[in-house]
Design a protein around this motif. Structure first.
Motif, PDB file in Angstrom:
ATOM      1  N   GLU A  27       0.159   1.789   6.954  1.00  0.00           N
ATOM      2  CA  GLU A  27       0.829   2.271   7.632  1.00  0.00           C
ATOM      3  C   GLU A  27       0.502   2.237   9.399  1.00  0.00           C
ATOM      4  OE1 GLU A  27       1.226   6.391   7.634  1.00  0.00           O
ATOM      5  OE2 GLU A  27       0.200   6.419   6.270  1.00  0.00           O
ATOM      6  N   ALA A  28       1.611   2.760  10.655  1.00  0.00           N
ATOM      7  CA  ALA A  28       1.194   2.273  12.012  1.00  0.00           C
ATOM      8  C   ALA A  28      -0.704   3.334  12.366  1.00  0.00           C
ATOM      9  CB  ALA A  28       2.184   2.950  12.898  1.00  0.00           C
ATOM     10  N   SER A  29      -0.697   4.436  11.511  1.00  0.00           N
ATOM     11  CA  SER A  29      -1.953   4.934  11.929  1.00  0.00           C
ATOM     12  C   SER A  29      -2.169   5.103  11.161  1.00  0.00           C
ATOM     13  CB  SER A  29      -2.094   6.136  12.657  1.00  0.00           C
ATOM     14  OG  SER A  29      -1.287   6.995  12.376  1.00  0.00           O
ATOM     15  N   VAL A  30      -3.818   5.412  10.732  1.00  0.00           N
ATOM     16  CA  VAL A  30      -4.498   6.491   9.493  1.00  0.00           C
ATOM     17  C   VAL A  30      -4.176   7.514   8.421  1.00  0.00           C
ATOM     18  CG1 VAL A  30      -7.058   6.911   7.957  1.00  0.00           C
ATOM     19  CG2 VAL A  30      -6.913   5.400  10.274  1.00  0.00           C
ATOM     20  N   GLY A  31      -3.600   7.428   7.933  1.00  0.00           N
ATOM     21  CA  GLY A  31      -2.653   8.336   7.015  1.00  0.00           C
ATOM     22  C   GLY A  31      -2.639   8.732   5.671  1.00  0.00           C
ATOM     23  N   GLN A  32      -1.973   9.233   4.926  1.00  0.00           N
ATOM     24  CA  GLN A  32      -1.509   9.258   3.673  1.00  0.00           C
ATOM     25  C   GLN A  32      -1.421   7.665   3.020  1.00  0.00           C
ATOM     26  OE1 GLN A  32      -0.936  11.698   1.407  1.00  0.00           O
ATOM     27  NE2 GLN A  32      -2.091  10.137   0.097  1.00  0.00           N
ATOM     28  N   ALA A  33      -0.668   7.057   3.190  1.00  0.00           N
ATOM     29  CA  ALA A  33      -1.112   5.832   3.024  1.00  0.00           C
ATOM     30  C   ALA A  33      -2.292   4.942   3.231  1.00  0.00           C
ATOM     31  CB  ALA A  33       0.147   4.374   3.618  1.00  0.00           C
ATOM     32  N   THR A  34      -2.961   4.765   4.037  1.00  0.00           N
ATOM     33  CA  THR A  34      -4.387   4.702   3.830  1.00  0.00           C
ATOM     34  C   THR A  34      -4.988   5.218   2.695  1.00  0.00           C
ATOM     35  OG1 THR A  34      -4.212   4.786   6.699  1.00  0.00           O
ATOM     36  CG2 THR A  34      -6.325   3.836   5.556  1.00  0.00           C
ATOM     37  N   LEU A  35      -4.823   6.692   3.076  1.00  0.00           N
ATOM     38  CA  LEU A  35      -6.198   7.075   1.704  1.00  0.00           C
ATOM     39  C   LEU A  35      -5.664   7.102   0.950  1.00  0.00           C
ATOM     40  CD1 LEU A  35      -7.648   9.863   1.314  1.00  0.00           C
ATOM     41  CD2 LEU A  35      -5.809  11.024   1.014  1.00  0.00           C
ATOM     42  N   SER A  36      -4.376   6.449  -0.051  1.00  0.00           N
ATOM     43  CA  SER A  36      -3.361   5.888  -1.532  1.00  0.00           C
ATOM     44  C   SER A  36      -4.499   4.804  -1.705  1.00  0.00           C
ATOM     45  CB  SER A  36      -2.739   5.641  -1.569  1.00  0.00           C
ATOM     46  OG  SER A  36      -1.580   7.691  -1.115  1.00  0.00           O
ATOM     47  N   ARG A  37      -4.338   4.158  -0.367  1.00  0.00           N
ATOM     48  CA  ARG A  37      -5.226   2.535  -0.737  1.00  0.00           C
ATOM     49  C   ARG A  37      -6.341   2.521  -0.983  1.00  0.00           C
ATOM     50  NH1 ARG A  37      -1.098  -1.193   2.762  1.00  0.00           N
ATOM     51  NH2 ARG A  37       1.047  -0.598   1.958  1.00  0.00           N
ATOM     52  N   PHE A  38      -7.159   3.688   0.057  1.00  0.00           N
ATOM     53  CA  PHE A  38      -8.902   3.484  -0.159  1.00  0.00           C
ATOM     54  C   PHE A  38      -9.623   4.262  -0.904  1.00  0.00           C
ATOM     55  CE2 PHE A  38     -10.645   3.107   4.267  1.00  0.00           C
ATOM     56  CZ  PHE A  38      -9.939   1.966   4.734  1.00  0.00           C
ATOM     57  N   PHE A  39      -7.940   5.101  -2.019  1.00  0.00           N
ATOM     58  CA  PHE A  39      -8.871   5.774  -2.933  1.00  0.00           C
ATOM     59  C   PHE A  39      -8.527   4.579  -4.341  1.00  0.00           C
ATOM     60  CE2 PHE A  39      -7.089   7.786  -6.802  1.00  0.00           C
ATOM     61  CZ  PHE A  39      -8.243   8.463  -7.363  1.00  0.00           C
ATOM     62  N   ALA A  40      -7.657   4.321  -4.115  1.00  0.00           N
ATOM     63  CA  ALA A  40      -7.525   2.889  -5.401  1.00  0.00           C
ATOM     64  C   ALA A  40      -8.125   1.745  -5.730  1.00  0.00           C
ATOM     65  CB  ALA A  40      -5.513   2.024  -4.644  1.00  0.00           C
TER      66      ALA A  40
END
Lengths: 438, 366
Positions: free
Chosen positions: B189-202
């Motif tokens: 997403e545009a800034s580091v957020g939930q989507a980033t967390l999910s992706r980094f986790f995966a």
């Protein structure tokens, strides 16, 4: 009456006879102060009998001895429950080991013809009595739990009352028959000490621990080769057993430690209600914060104007953080002319959030790589890591009735200007890029 | 050269690098020998890195039982692990320590393998997979750093990702937008957020482990097929059997490593090494706290990045990556003495930048 004899008379008789007898035997028959070895006659069964028996009985006797001689230390150790369980377990294990060894020794004494030749009646008596004594001890330990603890408060004072020549058998006269037998057996062994092979207890070969191993050197080549081969075999077996024991022990300990941690880890926390509710509250708080952020996001997608703060909350030095339309941080100050200064707080270098306090030159600083931005122009200081200026953000001042008192869109001239007293009641909004304040 | 020739060349090349005919008990267990010489300690480092990987997998799976990868719960769940779960602090601390030790041993392994010229024909592919493993290991470090979702984690990740966007400034025309797109693809997403967390986790728990299993599998099989490299120019003092002599020694090293790790895990919280109390949950509205920096294993590139213009670092990193990947061919005629000197120089650089990077930075920037 019979109790008085068994618990007061017998002990004194035993102690006096044992003292005189041992001294006599040491004086007049010094070389009989041992148990006659039968290792030359038979050594295979002896190893599996003698070693476990002596290891086991020494463990048991050490427990008895410490309790009798250092009762305070003993009871102090026993106040720690795991220590008590350990002592009880080791005690039972040692007596089982002793019994197993003694059984082997009895079997050997009864079946080996060579041993029969050197066995006296007193040897058989001692060995039978020992078996009974250990068995009775083990049975009382198993049927009356935690003997290590309760006997410290009964048997030990009784023992010391005898030594102090103020015999008090009230400590022990109420005991169950089984345990009484064990006590009487104990005194019987004291009595037998000077007359049997038990005397070897007093001749502990401590020097064996550090003296050099004795080598038997044969004079014929064949014998010498055999002896060498045998010693190499024995040595390598010893090394192997040592290594295997070390590895097994270490692996076992490791497995035990790791699994005890791992099992508890997966079992999870057992929380008291207070901690649990604190945790729930914290989680709820975080959820609320997240929900708030989500609602900001939705608000920014739907609304053309977003509330930043009341005009009265604005300050000339300490900026107010808010979230702009790009979901990035922004800062709002009150300018010298009383109009708001609204500027992005996302550093144009690497996107850190710029700090909110103005320095004396009217600049705000990004803490990550130290860039100073002038809030009027947004320009970074020369030589700063950031090159591009912080963008200004479109804003509007709106009064309670929804009327726009003043507005500013970057790149355009300021809008209306209102009287200061009206401004004080108004609120600062940011306006969506591309839309004018309505 | 026609297609047929190319095919047969490739076939010959692969057959030399993957001598599967050696895949039998006799050559892999009975005959395998390890040379004994002054640099022989280098043979233990790769195994050590693998040991730490195994620790990481075990502790990582344990953490996975409690960790919750959402913006609202991540920090609370990490806190719950450290404060409430029995031995949770130990497991997490061991995970943190073992990650650092793994990266450390991978770096030392790289340097010793280089110094020993372990990439010599026919071991080129072993080296190349090793370089890939290094990249994967750094990937583990970078993605794992974000998961606790505290101030340092999120802000450092933001800066790390923002650096990608900066590359756009050096690219011409429409290509200038590409790095930003790449960043947003990673970020979700545009800034580091939930989507980033999910992706980094995966990436941290699925993608990279799968990748490392594959690449490490190839790496290990080829090490086993080719045997230990010679390591030094002179004749080795003697050879020792891989099984059981070397293996037992290897296990002993692992045992010591486990003990060190366990003692560290019990006695010294990894976070106590940070000079700043930044382990509060990430606050989207607060300013970026002072003293944000990456983990120590990125210092060697982080401090130069702070001191020099970005393009120098970009160029340097690109050259470094290419040189590392092409090492077996670039240095095929270099003697081991020179390689050893290069490795020592690189080692000193890594050590100095990691230990004194901050001092050097202040020396130049005041």
């Amino acid at each position: 009456m019979i109790d008085a004899f068994l618990f007061i008379g017998l002990p004194y008789i035993a102690l006096i006879v044992a003292t005189i007898g041992c001294v006599r035997r040491a004086r007049f028959s010094k070389f009989s102060m041992s148990a006659r070895s039968s290792q030359f006659l038979e050594d295979r069964q002896l190893l599996w009998g003698s070693a476990p028996w002596h290891i086991g009985i020494m463990g048991v006797l050490a427990g008895h001895g410490i309790a009798l001689l250092l009762p305070q230390v003993w009871s102090y150790i026993l106040t720690v429950p795991p220590a008590m369980y350990l002592i009880e377990t080791v005690g039972v294990a040692c007596s089982l080991l002793a019994l197993a060894g003694l059984s082997t020794l009895i079997y050997r004494r009864l079946t080996s013809a060579r041993i029969q030749a050197v066995t006296t009646t007193s040897d058989l008596l001692v060995v039978a009595l020992l078996f009974l004594q250990v068995l009775v001890g083990l049975l009382s330990a198993v049927s009356f739990r935690y003997g290590s603890a309760w006997s410290t408060a009964t048997v030990v004072p009784y023992f010391w009352s005898l030594l102090a020549l103020q015999p008090d058998m009230s400590y022990v006269s109420g005991f169950p028959m089984l345990f009484k037998l064990h006590l009487i057996g104990g005194w019987l062994f004291v009595l037998l000490l000077p007359f049997t092979r038990l005397i070897h207890i007093l001749a502990v070969p401590f020097q064996y621990l550090w003296r050099a191993p004795q080598l038997v050197i044969w004079n014929t080549t064949r014998r010498r080769k055999q002896a060498l081969a045998a010693s190499i075999r024995a040595e390598s077996r010893r090394e192997f057993i040592k290594g295997a024991a070390g590895v097994t022990g270490a692996t076992g300990l490791l497995a035990l430690g790791v699994s005890s941690k791992a099992i508890n880890f997966f079992k999870g926390a057992s929380q008291d209600p207070e901690a649990e509710s604190a945790l729930l509250e914290k989680k709820l708080q975080r959820l609320k914060l997240t929900a708030e952020e989500r609602s900001y996001e939705l608000e920014r997608q739907r609304n053309t104007m977003i509330l930043v703060a009341g005009y009265a909350e604005l300050d000339a030095v300490k900026g107010k953080y808010f979230i702009d339309y790009a979901m990035a941080p922004g800062l709002a100050f009150k300018g010298k002319d009383g109009m708001p200064i609204v500027i992005s707080a996302k550093c144009t270098h690497l996107g850190c959030t710029v700090s909110s306090t103005l320095d004396e030159n009217g600049r705000i600083m990004c803490p990550c790589h130290i860039s100073y931005f002038d809030i009027l122009t947004g320009m970074p200081n020369p030589g700063a890591p950031a090159k591009a200026p912080l963008p200004q953000i479109a804003w509007a001042l709106v009064d309670a009735g929804g009327k726009v008192l003043a507005s500013n869109t970057p790149g355009q001239a300021s809008g209306k200007v209102a009287a200061p007293e009206a401004l004080a009641q108004s609120s600062l909004y940011i306006t969506k890029p591309g839309k004018t304040a309505a | 050269m026609n297609a047929k020739e190319i095919l047969s060349h490739t076939e010959k090349y692969l057959a030399e690098r993957l001598p599967v005919e050696k895949m039998n008990y006799a050559s892999m267990v009975q005959k395998k020998e390890v040379p004994v010489h002054g640099l022989a300690w280098g043979y233990y480092i790769g195994g050590l890195a693998m040991f730490f990987l195994m620790v990481q997998i075990a502790t990582g799976l344990m953490l996975l039982f409690y960790y919750q990868p959402t913006v609202s719960d991540a920090h609370a769940s990490v806190e719950y692990i450290t404060e409430q779960v029995p031995a949770g602090a130990l497991v997490r601390n061991v995970h943190a320590w073992a990650s650092s030790l793994m990266i450390g041993s991978v770096l030392v392994h790289l340097l010793t393998a280089f110094a020993m010229k372990a990439f010599e024909k026919p071991r080129e592919l072993t080296w190349v997979t090793g370089v890939l493993l290094l990249g994967i290991t750094f990937g583990f470090g970078f993605t794992g750093y974000l998961l606790p979702w505290h101030q340092v984690a999120v802000n450092a990740t933001k800066i790390g990702l923002q650096t990608i966007e900066q590359i756009g400034g050096y690219l011409p025309g429409p290509m200038a937008e590409w790095p930003r797109l790449v960043k947003e693809i990673i970020q979700g997403e545009a800034s580091v957020g939930q989507a980033t967390l999910s992706r980094f986790f995966a990436i941290h728990v699925i993608v990279l482990p799968l990748a490392i299993f594959g690449v490490l599998g190839f790496h290990l099989v080829s090490v086993q097929l080719h045997g230990m490299s010679k390591g030094v120019d002179e004749k080795p003092r003697r050879m020792e059997k891989f099984f059981p002599t070397f293996l037992l020694k290897d296990l002993r090293v692992w045992g010591i490593a486990f003990m060190v790790l366990f003692i560290l895990g019990v006695c010294l919280p990894f976070e106590s090494l940070f000079a700043y109390p930044l382990f509060e949950p990430f606050d989207a509205k607060g300013s970026t706290p002072d003293g944000i920096k990456p983990e120590w294993y990125f210092f060697w590139v982080y401090y130069p990045l702070e001191l020099l213009p970005l393009w120098v670092i970009l160029l340097g990193s690109a050259v470094l990556a290419l040189v590392l990947l092409a090492t077996p061919w670039i240095f095929q005629n270099t003697n081991r003495k020179t390689l050893r000197l290069v490795a020592i120089a690189a080692g000193i650089y890594l050590l100095v930048m990691t230990l004194f990077g901050e001092n050097i930075y202040h020396l130049f920037k005041g």
